[in-house]
Write an enzyme that holds these catalytic residues in place. Sequence first.
Site, PDB file in Angstrom:
ATOM      1  N   LYS A   1       0.819  -1.220   0.000  1.00  0.00           N
ATOM      2  CA  LYS A   1       0.000   0.000   0.000  1.00  0.00           C
ATOM      3  C   LYS A   1       0.850   1.267   0.000  1.00  0.00           C
ATOM      4  O   LYS A   1       0.507   2.244  -0.671  1.00  0.00           O
ATOM      5  CB  LYS A   1      -0.970   0.012   1.182  1.00  0.00           C
ATOM      6  CG  LYS A   1      -0.356   0.183   2.550  1.00  0.00           C
ATOM      7  CD  LYS A   1      -1.430   0.222   3.621  1.00  0.00           C
ATOM      8  CE  LYS A   1      -0.835   0.332   5.008  1.00  0.00           C
ATOM      9  NZ  LYS A   1      -0.150   1.599   5.251  1.00  0.00           N
ATOM     10  N   THR A   2       1.975   1.249   0.735  1.00  0.00           N
ATOM     11  CA  THR A   2       2.831   2.437   0.748  1.00  0.00           C
ATOM     12  C   THR A   2       3.435   2.661  -0.634  1.00  0.00           C
ATOM     13  O   THR A   2       3.533   3.803  -1.111  1.00  0.00           O
ATOM     14  CB  THR A   2       3.939   2.296   1.799  1.00  0.00           C
ATOM     15  OG1 THR A   2       3.343   2.069   3.086  1.00  0.00           O
ATOM     16  CG2 THR A   2       4.791   3.556   1.859  1.00  0.00           C
TER      17      THR A   2
ATOM     18  N   ASP B   1      -3.970   7.454   5.018  1.00  0.00           N
ATOM     19  CA  ASP B   1      -3.506   6.072   5.183  1.00  0.00           C
ATOM     20  C   ASP B   1      -4.122   5.482   6.456  1.00  0.00           C
ATOM     21  O   ASP B   1      -4.481   6.213   7.378  1.00  0.00           O
ATOM     22  CB  ASP B   1      -1.977   6.070   5.281  1.00  0.00           C
ATOM     23  CG  ASP B   1      -1.391   4.677   5.194  1.00  0.00           C
ATOM     24  OD1 ASP B   1      -2.102   3.754   4.747  1.00  0.00           O
ATOM     25  OD2 ASP B   1      -0.214   4.506   5.563  1.00  0.00           O
ATOM     26  N   GLU B   2      -4.233   4.156   6.498  1.00  0.00           N
ATOM     27  CA  GLU B   2      -4.797   3.445   7.658  1.00  0.00           C
ATOM     28  C   GLU B   2      -6.166   4.024   8.030  1.00  0.00           C
ATOM     29  O   GLU B   2      -6.464   4.286   9.202  1.00  0.00           O
ATOM     30  CB  GLU B   2      -3.838   3.524   8.860  1.00  0.00           C
ATOM     31  CG  GLU B   2      -2.444   2.992   8.586  1.00  0.00           C
ATOM     32  CD  GLU B   2      -2.377   1.468   8.482  1.00  0.00           C
ATOM     33  OE1 GLU B   2      -3.443   0.827   8.464  1.00  0.00           O
ATOM     34  OE2 GLU B   2      -1.263   0.930   8.405  1.00  0.00           O
TER      35      GLU B   2
ATOM     36  N   GLN C   1      -7.740  -4.990   9.658  1.00  0.00           N
ATOM     37  CA  GLN C   1      -6.656  -4.595  10.552  1.00  0.00           C
ATOM     38  C   GLN C   1      -7.067  -3.477  11.500  1.00  0.00           C
ATOM     39  O   GLN C   1      -6.229  -2.785  12.066  1.00  0.00           O
ATOM     40  CB  GLN C   1      -5.430  -4.172   9.736  1.00  0.00           C
ATOM     41  CG  GLN C   1      -4.852  -5.304   8.898  1.00  0.00           C
ATOM     42  CD  GLN C   1      -3.553  -4.922   8.224  1.00  0.00           C
ATOM     43  OE1 GLN C   1      -2.516  -4.744   8.870  1.00  0.00           O
ATOM     44  NE2 GLN C   1      -3.593  -4.784   6.900  1.00  0.00           N
TER      45      GLN C   1
ATOM     46  N   ARG D   1       2.421 -10.165  10.515  1.00  0.00           N
ATOM     47  CA  ARG D   1       3.703  -9.484  10.730  1.00  0.00           C
ATOM     48  C   ARG D   1       4.858 -10.373  10.255  1.00  0.00           C
ATOM     49  O   ARG D   1       5.968  -9.895  10.049  1.00  0.00           O
ATOM     50  CB  ARG D   1       3.942  -9.157  12.216  1.00  0.00           C
ATOM     51  CG  ARG D   1       2.960  -8.226  12.915  1.00  0.00           C
ATOM     52  CD  ARG D   1       2.680  -6.982  12.150  1.00  0.00           C
ATOM     53  NE  ARG D   1       1.508  -7.150  11.307  1.00  0.00           N
ATOM     54  CZ  ARG D   1       1.198  -6.389  10.270  1.00  0.00           C
ATOM     55  NH1 ARG D   1       1.998  -5.403   9.920  1.00  0.00           N
ATOM     56  NH2 ARG D   1       0.103  -6.600   9.560  1.00  0.00           N
TER      57      ARG D   1
END
Length: 671
Positions: A56-57, A251-252, A282, A618
């Site tokens: 995504k980044t 973002d997020e 998430q 993770r």
Amino acid sequence: MCAVKFRTAMQKVCIAVFYGTVTWMSHLEHLNDKQREAAQHKDGPILIIAGAGTGKTNTLTHRILNLIKEGIAPQSILAITFTNKAAKEMLERVDALLLKHGFSAGFRDGDARPFIGTFHSLGVYILRNNAHTIGLNKHFAILDKSDSMALIKEAIKTQGLDPKQFPAERIASVISKQKGNLVTVAEYRRLASNSHFGGIVDSVWTRYEALLAREQALDFDDLLLKTVVLLHDHTDIRASYQKRWHYIHIDEYQDTNAVQYELARLLAGDSMNICAVGDGDQNIYSWRGANVQNILNFEKDYAGAQTILLEENYRSTQTILAAANDVIKKNTIRKEKNLFTRNTEGEKITLLQSYDENGEARTIGNQIKELLSSGTKAQDIAVLYRANFQSRALEEAFLTMDIPYQVLGVRFFERKEVKDILSFIRAALNPEGLSDIKRIIDVPPRGIGKSTLMKMFAKDEESLAPAAKKRVEQFWQLLASIRDYALNEKTSKLIKFVSEKTGIEALLKTGIDEDSERLENIHELVTLAMKYDFLPPDEAVEKLLSDAALASDQDSLIKSESAVKLMTVHAAKGLEFPFVFITGLEQDLFPHRRMNSEGVSKEDAEEERRLFYVAITRAKKKLFLSYASVRTIFGKRQVNLPSEFLSDISDVYLEVEEGDTNGEPIIRLDW
């Protein structure tokens, strides 16, 4: 002949246009189809559902690059995320992309660059530029949690309340939650008018606001609430920022609370050029106000929004990803997606079974020792747990086994000597900041006691004895010299000046070993301050103070430090490691017992599974799951069943190993 020449000329034009297009699009050629589609989107609202590890980044930064290549001024672009680490990474990537594609430094420096930061840094930026509008000076202080708590305790005391009956922590929690829900003290007074405890909170909160105003200070929650109120109440200021930032990226987005949601909405305005990136699976911060409905309702809130799903995972092995999909598909409050990867199948997930928490810690320690002896770097290993208390047994075992480790959460900017230096600077720039003055008035000791301090605060210094009066005058002169230095010299030199001029450095040089470590921390602060030296002094010092106030737990992680990382799953959000251990996978611990409490909502219950999903994703290369049959919690030894989440994972992905049982029987997972 003319016709031939014309056709030849046209062919050359067509070839030039064709190759120009290829060159134009080459900056997106390594993105996958969905990433490229998201990066090429320009006007109107867009929702990018980005699963864990789906780049995504990378997508977001290439979208920013693409906007600039299409002629959008960099300063018209705003990108906001939640952590300093994420913002720093995004900024560095955007800078590198702009440099790679031939854009000059003007596109990457100062006001000409895109604004990339956290919600709170955005709030600081807007409020400092409009401080006078809300009755503050531009050097207003930002209180950390401990300073804020001190003022709330003072407010409780001045209201004549019993701090045992009305603990400051409880009242502070209510105030913080209300501010996050976009509720001001005036609105709370109306909402809580029929509640006794609400009346108590109202009286303390009202006094607390007066103390903040006295000190020319804001707390962490004010940075967002005051910004939203400012933009809402002042149409001219709101219009100026809407005019400046035509393209907004959040973002997020699944982690936004009410005040963050409203801030994004106000800035997006009627143009609705907003790009929301996130993953409802998430969402793990409802306890601090994050509302998963914000991302689930995006298409309703922003009519005509385009939605793009990023489902190709680049982080984890097929086995780890399959287990994550097994777990999360049990949830129902979500947007359907299924992560996939082209990575290798990878090793099976190891399930470690131990007798108690000490055996679990030794078992994990033995696994880590094997990894280290096989060449794995310590910093590539993370041990995650549901609750902070679980770290004790792990730390004891790691110390005994000589395993280097670092517990996430020891913040550099919370160390006493660092706070002292920064308090001197804040007090110099903002003499109304009584909390800072109280902190450093006798650091190092200069013979100014409580009675003298009270007279200073009451502006009654003339009544002091001559010796005390002289000491106070010297203190104000010290602050004046620091202020003058701060506004005219580089920030790194300022830190040296303060440590020497105040006598802190001399005091620590003559101290014990612990003082030597403190002195090293001040030297590290000098090094850190060097990154602000390129800015004008007044701007640099404000940036340093703001960044220090906004520092998060993840900022304490040092990539190069050779140590295994210990942290809660919540703290691990946004991080990734080749080797991950998830510990304490027992019913009523993970999932937490509140999941099965009476009256808990389905949304809250599903958050526990989302938390486990975040923990699993993770891991990049190898995942270890661990539980103990017996665990001591709050002094009570209790027998636990294995977590129900373990049964969500197909046994084809698992290999079971018996850990340290100390010869005792253990409860085994029964599929």
